[in-house]
Design an enzyme around this catalytic site. Structure first.
Site, PDB file in Angstrom:
ATOM      1  CG  ASP A   8      -0.392   0.094   2.565  1.00 22.35           C
ATOM      2  OD1 ASP A   8       0.919   0.089   2.637  1.00 22.35           O
ATOM      3  OD2 ASP A   8      -0.890   0.305   3.444  1.00 22.35           O
ATOM      4  CB  CYS A  65       0.599  -2.584   4.645  1.00 18.80           C
ATOM      5  SG  CYS A  65       0.107  -3.802   5.848  1.00 18.80           S
ATOM      6  N   GLY A  66       1.734  -0.845   6.569  1.00 19.76           N
ATOM      7  CA  GLY A  66       2.275  -0.126   7.603  1.00 19.76           C
ATOM      8  C   GLY A  66       2.700  -1.112   8.627  1.00 19.76           C
ATOM      9  CB  THR A  67       1.091  -3.141  10.873  1.00 21.09           C
ATOM     10  OG1 THR A  67       0.102  -3.609  10.328  1.00 21.09           O
ATOM     11  CG2 THR A  67       0.960  -1.912  11.555  1.00 21.09           C
ATOM     12  CB  ILE A  69      -1.831  -6.690  10.640  1.00 15.54           C
ATOM     13  CG1 ILE A  69      -0.388  -6.666  12.016  1.00 15.54           C
ATOM     14  CG2 ILE A  69      -2.762  -7.294  11.300  1.00 15.54           C
ATOM     15  CD1 ILE A  69      -0.708  -6.013  13.202  1.00 15.54           C
ATOM     16  CG  ASN A  99       3.878 -22.293   9.643  1.00 11.40           C
ATOM     17  OD1 ASN A  99       3.243 -22.985  10.084  1.00 11.40           O
ATOM     18  ND2 ASN A  99       4.940 -21.735  10.128  1.00 11.40           N
TER      19      ASN A  99
END
Length: 149
Positions: A8, A65-67, A69, A99
């Site tokens: 983003d 993105c920012g985090t 999350i 994973n």
């Protein structure tokens, strides 16, 4: 290996630098956006990379993105995708080895570009080996398949 990447506006600069770095390492990179620092909603970018995995257009994905999350939450909504939020090299290694995560997500407001490069190096240097982890991944995918019906 072909790598899909997206961000983003919060992580536009990180994405730009990571793309150049990954290409310098000899990987092919597909850019899923965003394409400027102008504000943009991240879900469609995450869905683009995740669908690239499902459609086998790319082998692995990196979302920022920012985090990290929101990108992880969005990418994990695409059936068949396992996206892991990582902010250190050990988590990046385990995302793949334990994973079989096809996508990693990172936060530009959490880590800097230099750390992100080390994380990308680790993530792209390892391959899922199965073993005990394969059984667990199969259980997760079985649960997903049951709910997608």
């Amino acid at each position: 290996m072909k790598i899909g990447i997206g961000s983003d506006h919060n992580a536009f600069e990180m994405k730009r630098q990571l793309m150049a770095y990954i290409e310098e390492k000899g990987f092919e990179v597909k850019d899923y956006g965003c394409y400027s620092p102008d504000e943009v909603d991240y879900p469609n970018i995450a869905f683009g990379v995740a669908n690239g995995i499902v459609d086998k257009e790319i082998d692995r994905g990196i979302l920022c993105c920012g985090t990290g999350i929101g990108m992880a939450v969005a990418a994990n909504k695409v059936p068949g995708v396992r996206a892991a939020q990582v902010h250190d090299t050990y988590s990046a290694e385990r995302a793949q080895l334990s994973n079989n995560a096809q996508i990693i997500t990172m936060g530009s407001k959490i880590i800097g570009v230099d750390v992100a490069k080390k994380i990308v190096d680790e993530y792209l240097s390892v391959t899922f080996e199965g073993g005990n982890s394969a059984r667990k991944i199969d259980q997760i995918m079985d649960m997903e398949a049951e709910h997608v019906k």
